[in-house]
Design an enzyme around this catalytic site. Structure first.
Site, PDB file in Angstrom:
ATOM      1  N   LYS A   1       0.866  -1.180   0.000  1.00 59.27           N
ATOM      2  CA  LYS A   1       0.000   0.000   0.000  1.00 59.27           C
ATOM      3  C   LYS A   1       0.898   1.223   0.000  1.00 59.27           C
ATOM      4  O   LYS A   1       2.027   1.179   0.482  1.00 59.27           O
ATOM      5  CB  LYS A   1      -0.877   0.037   1.256  1.00 59.27           C
ATOM      6  CG  LYS A   1      -2.119   0.866   1.081  1.00 59.27           C
ATOM      7  CD  LYS A   1      -3.175   0.054   0.345  1.00 59.27           C
ATOM      8  CE  LYS A   1      -4.494   0.753   0.235  1.00 59.27           C
ATOM      9  NZ  LYS A   1      -5.548  -0.197  -0.132  1.00 59.27           N
TER      10      LYS A   1
HETATM   11  N1  GLU Z   1      -7.183  -0.004  -3.419  1.00 61.20           N
HETATM   12  C1  GLU Z   1      -7.925  -1.194  -3.693  1.00 61.20           C
HETATM   13  C2  GLU Z   1      -8.003  -2.077  -2.483  1.00 61.20           C
HETATM   14  O1  GLU Z   1      -7.847  -1.627  -1.371  1.00 61.20           O
HETATM   15  C3  GLU Z   1      -7.427  -1.916  -4.946  1.00 61.20           C
HETATM   16  C4  GLU Z   1      -6.030  -2.387  -4.882  1.00 61.20           C
HETATM   17  C5  GLU Z   1      -5.512  -2.934  -6.208  1.00 61.20           C
HETATM   18  O2  GLU Z   1      -6.284  -3.095  -7.120  1.00 61.20           O
HETATM   19  O3  GLU Z   1      -4.309  -3.204  -6.264  1.00 61.20           O
HETATM   20  O4  GLU Z   1      -8.285  -3.242  -2.573  1.00 61.20           O
END
Ligand code: GLU
Length: 435
Positions: free
Chosen positions: A125
């Site tokens: 993240k």
């Molecule tokens: N931000 C989204 C999540 O928390 C998508 C993450 C992604 O597609 O890599 O799942």
């Protein structure tokens, strides 16, 4: 192409104060669920130690020349929590509340999420502490490009693949993709997902998280012997996740009786016209001024007497303070971490069926995986195929978690963690420790 100025992706912007009561530290929330599942799995001590740590944590200072000629310096993070199952995967958020601790928790959640749906990714993240709603498109582009350059060494289709998250969108992904491509000297679409379709994005990606929520909500209703038609739903957060989930649930015959975002919450027992509400948000950037229902407080929305509650905004909205007052029979966690760990047992005692975040909102990263596959293959799928494959994975994952929850007589959250941790632990055992 997307609009130049960002709109809030998940509908809420929190004030920068009173950060995390003890109960609300997201990494602690993740850890307490992890510990419970690890104990039930009888995880060996070495594995336990490995999986409790993030592999890599990057902190970058991001100087930006603002439109007024002054330099502002932002702080950004990228955490690669675990890459044993494949490239790190996870979104990037721009928000005033971003901290390393939060990003670390979100990176761990991505690790478990990818494992629950069994896609070949690890978890990561990223975040930049800023208020994107007060920044111009030019400032945001500079911020995005400099942040990308700061974390460039970890990025790559085989190492770390970002995606949109709170307050970031396909426009931001296009800037990241371009910056990375300029650094490596050739266009590399597979370095991010959630891109514009014209630039290697996948059809169906924008709707994928909301669609996944709809699919698992239907599975839960089926499991509980409840009818889908006429099921009442309250949705908190009216961004990309909440609005799409609401729209698709209505399409399945549910009645969405309450919606809310940072500006406004409304209740309408007859059912809200979701297409109309979305049109309002497209025009006005938020629900503010939307008057087709009774105005209620954001807190009251969460405790309405409905069949399904869909928190689709941010962390820590269901806590020990309001869990006992929740009247929904099913909670579908569209957001990451909407329920504190301490609130879990209160919901259990009340018999609320919780579809945990790492399962409920995994539709987004699942279609991110499809996007990455399409980019790498240079061959793009029709939307029906994307949706069909997403449905298969979400239904199968719901079934896997439900089966484990029955086998071990635990709730869906603990079962989802058990499934994820055992999958990640298995690859660690197979790979061994490089020394
Ligand atoms: N931000 C989204 C999540 O928390 C998508 C993450 C992604 O597609 O890599 O799942």
């Amino acid at each position: 192409m997307a609009t130049a100025r960002l709109t809030p992706a998940h509908g809420l912007v929190r004030p920068d104060k009173d950060r995390f009561l003890d109960e609300e530290n997201p990494f602690e929330a993740m850890m307490s669920r992890f510990d419970k599942a690890a104990e039930l799995l009888d995880l060996e001590p070495g594995m336990y130690k490995v999986l409790r740590k993030a592999e890599k944590q990057i902190i970058v200072s991001i100087p930006v020349m603002m439109d007024n000629g002054e330099v502002e310096v932002y702080e950004g993070y990228r955490v690669l929590y675990n890459t044993s199952r494949g490239p790190a995967k996870g979104g990037i958020r721009f928000d005033m509340q971003v901290t390393l601790e939060e990003v670390k928790a979100l990176a761990a959640w991505m690790t478990w999420k990818c494992a629950v749906v069994n896609i070949p990714f690890g978890g990561a993240k990223g975040g930049v502490r800023c208020n994107p709603l007060e920044m111009s498109a030019a400032e945001l582009e500079k911020l995005t490009r400099r942040y990308t350059s700061g974390i460039i060494n970890v990025l790559g289709p085989d190492s770390d693949v970002p995606a949109p998250d709170v307050n970031t969108n396909e426009r931001v992904m296009a800037w990241i993709m371009d910056t990375y491509s300029m650094h490596v000297g050739h266009t590399t679409t597979a370095v991010v997902t959630g891109k514009p379709v014209e630039l290697g994005g996948s059809l169906g990606r924008r709707e994928a998280t909301g669609r996944g929520c709809m699919i698992v909500t239907k599975e839960a209703l089926g499991h509980l012997g409840m009818q889908v038609r006429g099921t009442t739903v309250a949705v908190q957060g009216f961004g990309n996740v909440g609005s799409v989930a609401a729209q698709l649930l209505v399409g399945e015959g549910c009645k969405v009786v309450a919606i809310g975002d940072r500006s406004l919450s409304i209740h309408n027992a007859k059912g809200i016209d979701i297409d109309d509400a979305i049109a309002h948000v497209v025009k006005h950037k938020s629900l503010e001024g939307y008057a087709k229902g009774d105005r209620i407080s954001g807190a009251d929305l969460l405790t309405l007497e409905v069949d399904v509650l869909l928190p689709a905004a941010l962390e820590n909205v269901i806590t020990t303070k309001n869990a006992a007052a929740i009247r929904a029979k099913v909670i579908c966690e569209g957001a990451n971490g909407p329920t504190t760990a301490a609130a879990d047992s209160i919901l259990d005692e009340k018999g609320v069926f919780v579809i945990p975040d790492i399962l409920a909102n995994a539709g987004g990263v699942t279609v991110s995986y499809f996007e990455w596959v399409q980019d790498r293959g240079g061959y793009f799928w029709p939307e029906e195929l994307v949706n069909e494959r997403l449905t298969t994975i979400m239904k199968r994952s719901f079934g896997d978690v439900l089966a484990l929850s029955k086998e071990h007589r635990v709730n869906m959250r603990t079962a989802a963690y058990m499934l994820a941790i055992s999958r990640v632990a298995t690859v660690h055992r197979l790979r061994g420790i490089y020394a």
